[in-house]
Design a protein around this motif. Structure first.
Motif, PDB file in Angstrom:
ATOM      1  N   GLU A 123       0.837  -1.199   0.000  1.00  0.00           N
ATOM      2  CA  GLU A 123       0.000   0.000   0.000  1.00  0.00           C
ATOM      3  C   GLU A 123       0.873   1.251   0.000  1.00  0.00           C
ATOM      4  N   ASP A 124       1.889   1.266   0.847  1.00  0.00           N
ATOM      5  CA  ASP A 124       2.746   2.445   0.972  1.00  0.00           C
ATOM      6  C   ASP A 124       3.678   2.603  -0.227  1.00  0.00           C
ATOM      7  N   LEU A 125       4.317   1.504  -0.634  1.00  0.00           N
ATOM      8  CA  LEU A 125       5.344   1.594  -1.659  1.00  0.00           C
ATOM      9  C   LEU A 125       4.781   1.800  -3.057  1.00  0.00           C
ATOM     10  N   THR A 126       3.628   1.210  -3.345  1.00  0.00           N
ATOM     11  CA  THR A 126       3.021   1.446  -4.660  1.00  0.00           C
ATOM     12  C   THR A 126       2.450   2.860  -4.748  1.00  0.00           C
ATOM     13  N   THR A 127       1.928   3.372  -3.639  1.00  0.00           N
ATOM     14  CA  THR A 127       1.444   4.754  -3.620  1.00  0.00           C
ATOM     15  C   THR A 127       2.594   5.732  -3.861  1.00  0.00           C
ATOM     16  N   ALA A 128       3.752   5.423  -3.272  1.00  0.00           N
ATOM     17  CA  ALA A 128       4.924   6.282  -3.439  1.00  0.00           C
ATOM     18  C   ALA A 128       5.600   6.093  -4.790  1.00  0.00           C
ATOM     19  N   GLY A 129       5.192   5.060  -5.532  1.00  0.00           N
ATOM     20  CA  GLY A 129       5.782   4.793  -6.831  1.00  0.00           C
ATOM     21  C   GLY A 129       7.075   4.010  -6.774  1.00  0.00           C
ATOM     22  N   THR A 130       7.413   3.485  -5.592  1.00  0.00           N
ATOM     23  CA  THR A 130       8.646   2.710  -5.436  1.00  0.00           C
ATOM     24  C   THR A 130       8.521   1.322  -6.056  1.00  0.00           C
ATOM     25  N   LEU A 131       7.353   0.733  -5.953  1.00  0.00           N
ATOM     26  CA  LEU A 131       7.092  -0.586  -6.511  1.00  0.00           C
ATOM     27  C   LEU A 131       5.895  -0.525  -7.448  1.00  0.00           C
ATOM     28  N   ASP A 132       5.885  -1.436  -8.425  1.00  0.00           N
ATOM     29  CA  ASP A 132       4.731  -1.569  -9.303  1.00  0.00           C
ATOM     30  C   ASP A 132       3.656  -2.388  -8.607  1.00  0.00           C
ATOM     31  N   GLU A 133       2.416  -2.142  -8.961  1.00  0.00           N
ATOM     32  CA  GLU A 133       1.307  -2.868  -8.349  1.00  0.00           C
ATOM     33  C   GLU A 133       1.296  -4.327  -8.790  1.00  0.00           C
ATOM     34  N   MET A 134       0.866  -5.183  -7.891  1.00  0.00           N
ATOM     35  CA  MET A 134       0.730  -6.595  -8.212  1.00  0.00           C
ATOM     36  C   MET A 134      -0.276  -7.242  -7.260  1.00  0.00           C
ATOM     37  N   ILE A 135      -0.785  -8.381  -7.663  1.00  0.00           N
ATOM     38  CA  ILE A 135      -1.653  -9.196  -6.818  1.00  0.00           C
ATOM     39  C   ILE A 135      -0.757 -10.144  -6.019  1.00  0.00           C
ATOM     40  N   VAL A 136      -1.064 -10.296  -4.742  1.00  0.00           N
ATOM     41  CA  VAL A 136      -0.312 -11.236  -3.898  1.00  0.00           C
ATOM     42  C   VAL A 136      -1.279 -12.262  -3.324  1.00  0.00           C
ATOM     43  N   VAL A 137      -0.962 -13.536  -3.495  1.00  0.00           N
ATOM     44  CA  VAL A 137      -1.787 -14.637  -3.005  1.00  0.00           C
ATOM     45  C   VAL A 137      -1.050 -15.332  -1.875  1.00  0.00           C
ATOM     46  N   ALA A 138      -1.644 -15.317  -0.687  1.00  0.00           N
ATOM     47  CA  ALA A 138      -1.029 -15.934   0.493  1.00  0.00           C
ATOM     48  C   ALA A 138      -1.540 -17.359   0.647  1.00  0.00           C
ATOM     49  N   VAL A 139      -0.605 -18.318   0.582  1.00  0.00           N
ATOM     50  CA  VAL A 139      -0.940 -19.743   0.634  1.00  0.00           C
ATOM     51  C   VAL A 139      -0.409 -20.317   1.945  1.00  0.00           C
ATOM     52  N   PRO A 140      -1.277 -20.617   2.906  1.00  0.00           N
ATOM     53  CA  PRO A 140      -0.798 -21.087   4.216  1.00  0.00           C
ATOM     54  C   PRO A 140      -0.246 -22.505   4.168  1.00  0.00           C
ATOM     55  N   ASN A 141       0.614 -22.808   5.118  1.00  0.00           N
ATOM     56  CA  ASN A 141       1.105 -24.181   5.243  1.00  0.00           C
ATOM     57  C   ASN A 141       0.170 -24.988   6.142  1.00  0.00           C
ATOM     58  N   SER A 142       0.380 -26.279   6.165  1.00  0.00           N
ATOM     59  CA  SER A 142      -0.396 -27.140   7.058  1.00  0.00           C
ATOM     60  C   SER A 142       0.488 -27.581   8.214  1.00  0.00           C
ATOM     61  N   ALA A 143      -0.054 -28.434   9.070  1.00  0.00           N
ATOM     62  CA  ALA A 143       0.732 -28.957  10.187  1.00  0.00           C
ATOM     63  C   ALA A 143       1.877 -29.849   9.699  1.00  0.00           C
ATOM     64  N   GLN A 144       1.824 -30.260   8.424  1.00  0.00           N
ATOM     65  CA  GLN A 144       2.864 -31.117   7.843  1.00  0.00           C
ATOM     66  C   GLN A 144       3.878 -30.309   7.039  1.00  0.00           C
ATOM     67  N   ARG A 145       4.116 -29.091   7.456  1.00  0.00           N
ATOM     68  CA  ARG A 145       5.012 -28.190   6.711  1.00  0.00           C
ATOM     69  C   ARG A 145       6.372 -28.815   6.428  1.00  0.00           C
ATOM     70  N   TRP A 146       6.941 -29.488   7.393  1.00  0.00           N
ATOM     71  CA  TRP A 146       8.273 -30.078   7.252  1.00  0.00           C
ATOM     72  C   TRP A 146       8.349 -31.019   6.057  1.00  0.00           C
ATOM     73  N   VAL A 147       7.234 -31.688   5.751  1.00  0.00           N
ATOM     74  CA  VAL A 147       7.188 -32.610   4.611  1.00  0.00           C
ATOM     75  C   VAL A 147       6.735 -31.879   3.351  1.00  0.00           C
ATOM     76  N   GLU A 148       5.717 -31.036   3.469  1.00  0.00           N
ATOM     77  CA  GLU A 148       5.150 -30.368   2.307  1.00  0.00           C
ATOM     78  C   GLU A 148       6.076 -29.311   1.726  1.00  0.00           C
ATOM     79  N   TYR A 149       7.035 -28.838   2.508  1.00  0.00           N
ATOM     80  CA  TYR A 149       7.972 -27.843   2.007  1.00  0.00           C
ATOM     81  C   TYR A 149       9.357 -28.421   1.776  1.00  0.00           C
ATOM     82  N   ASN A 150       9.455 -29.726   1.629  1.00  0.00           N
ATOM     83  CA  ASN A 150      10.705 -30.381   1.247  1.00  0.00           C
ATOM     84  C   ASN A 150      10.512 -31.016  -0.131  1.00  0.00           C
ATOM     85  N   PRO A 151      11.159 -30.499  -1.164  1.00  0.00           N
ATOM     86  CA  PRO A 151      10.940 -31.019  -2.516  1.00  0.00           C
ATOM     87  C   PRO A 151      11.553 -32.395  -2.760  1.00  0.00           C
TER      88      PRO A 151
END
Length: 397
Positions: A205-233
């Motif tokens: 909100e602050d940085l795009t208003t100031a013109g420091t960053l370009d606008e974009m959509i951000v999608v927040a994807v939460p982890n589960s209780a199995q993060r240790w496994v789901e975030y190991n490729p």
């Protein structure tokens, strides 16, 4: 006689040198004064651990705090520019400082002044304690919740949050790049964050208003209780030394094959790889690098904040380094990656990662390595580095 004089002169020189050495000032000290939780008992032990004593809880390097009139304290020599430290209750690494909401706190940082100093630390709670109050929601701007979004790859659902730029509602012909962020519960909201939040909504909100960053959509994807496994490729050795099968590929597939098509059909996105990014921290950072290696056809830019660099397979080899060495194709993804010096004690591993990527054929212009001498492994510092990371990644989108 001449030999005797030489001996006398030698002794005199040694004595003079010793006298000069004695006059050298001792290293400056830092006295850390700790106000413990209200229910503190003298039967509890609290140890000061940090970069100054190799994080030791036992032996000659240990620093148990002394109690005096309800305040705990310890004095340490300051021999480095940046001193990182925290407190541990009853020698249990699961019991560390937490705020009033019982959320874990970042490691403390003291920057040396060259003279003796004091630093006050207030600990409302220890991790695992019952919260004294509830964290308030802290969403800013336009954020849409998609409750119980189904992820068939894991046969479960998850709450997905989508940040929309300020111009989204009135500039109806514009399309936007999209950044998917892992550990999504920590991205926008203090109420859901495990510890501190990234404050990505406030920053944009602050940085795009100031013109420091370009606008974009951000999608927040939460982890589960199995993060240790789901975030190991890759398959890996867990903390108990047992073999575990990593499910990181399923995590990427859940975004690539299920979530991204939904986002692209529901919002005005630019769906091309060059306008689609993935970001994460720690194990999420490991996932971001994996996405650049294995899924550059979808993710044209990735950001790995403090990526986990110590995960090994059952042969004791670094899973990420081995994967890079054996990876057959190199895409055109841009990769931003960073680390704090204190996280691994030096920059050797992050430099090795950079060298391996270059050796494997990555374009140097597509790699951005940031070394942060005061960086810690927490959301506060990842949030601090986020604007510059995104500014670099946005170039060319």
């Amino acid at each position: 006689m001449m030999a005797h004089n030489k001996t006398f002169l030698t002794i005199a020189a040694v004595l003079a040198l010793s006298a000069c050495t004695d006059k050298n000032p001792a290293a400056p000290t830092l006295t850390i004064k700790v106000t413990p939780p209200a229910d503190y008992s003298v039967d509890e032990t609290v140890h000061l651990v940090g970069s100054f004593n190799d994080w030791a809880l036992e032996g000659d390097k240990a620093y148990p705090l002394r109690a005096d009139k309800g305040e705990l304290s310890a004095t340490i020599p300051v021999t480095e520019k940046n001193v990182f430290f925290t407190l541990v209750k009853n020698k249990d690494w699961q019991l560390m400082p937490a705020n009033e909401m019982a959320k874990s706190q970042c490691i403390y940082l003291y920057q040396a002044t060259g003279s003796d100093a004091e630093m006050a630390v207030h600990i409302p709670l220890w991790t695992g304690d019952k919260p004294l109050k509830t964290a308030e929601p802290s969403l800013s701007g336009s954020i849409i919740q998609h409750k119980d979004f189904t992820l068939p790859q894991f046969a479960r659902s998850s709450d997905i949050y989508v940040y929309l730029p300020k111009s989204y509602q009135h500039n109806t012909h514009k399309t936007y790049p999209v950044l998917y962020m892992l550990d999504g519960q920590n991205i926008f909201n203090a109420h859901s964050a495990h510890s501190d939040e990234w404050r990505i909504d406030e920053l944009l909100e602050d940085l795009t208003t100031a013109g420091t960053l370009d606008e974009m959509i951000v999608v927040a994807v939460p982890n589960s209780a199995q993060r240790w496994v789901e975030y190991n490729p890759w398959d890996f050795k867990d903390r108990d030394g047992k073999a575990r099968q990593g499910q990181g590929e399923l995590t990427i597939r859940s975004i690539k094959d299920t979530l991204k098509p939904f986002i692209d059909s529901s919002y005005r996105t630019n769906p091309q790889p060059a306008s689609t990014g993935l970001a994460g921290s720690s194990l999420g950072g490991l996932m971001a690098i994996y996405a650049a290696l294995a899924h550059s056809d979808t993710f044209g830019f990735t950001a790995a904040f403090s990526p986990a660099l110590a995960i090994e397979n059952m042969d004791g080899k670094n899973v990420l380094f081995e994967a890079i060495k054996h990876h057959q194709t190199i895409g055109n993804s841009k990769i931003y990656f960073d680390i704090g010096q204190m996280e691994y004690g030096n920059y050797e591993q992050i430099e090795q990662l950079n060298s391996l990527l270059l050796k494997q054929g990555f374009n140097p212009e597509n790699l951005k390595l940031v070394k942060d001498d005061v960086g810690r492994h927490c959301e506060v510092d990842w949030s601090r580095r986020f604007p510059a990371a995104l500014e670099w990644l946005q170039a060319g989108i």
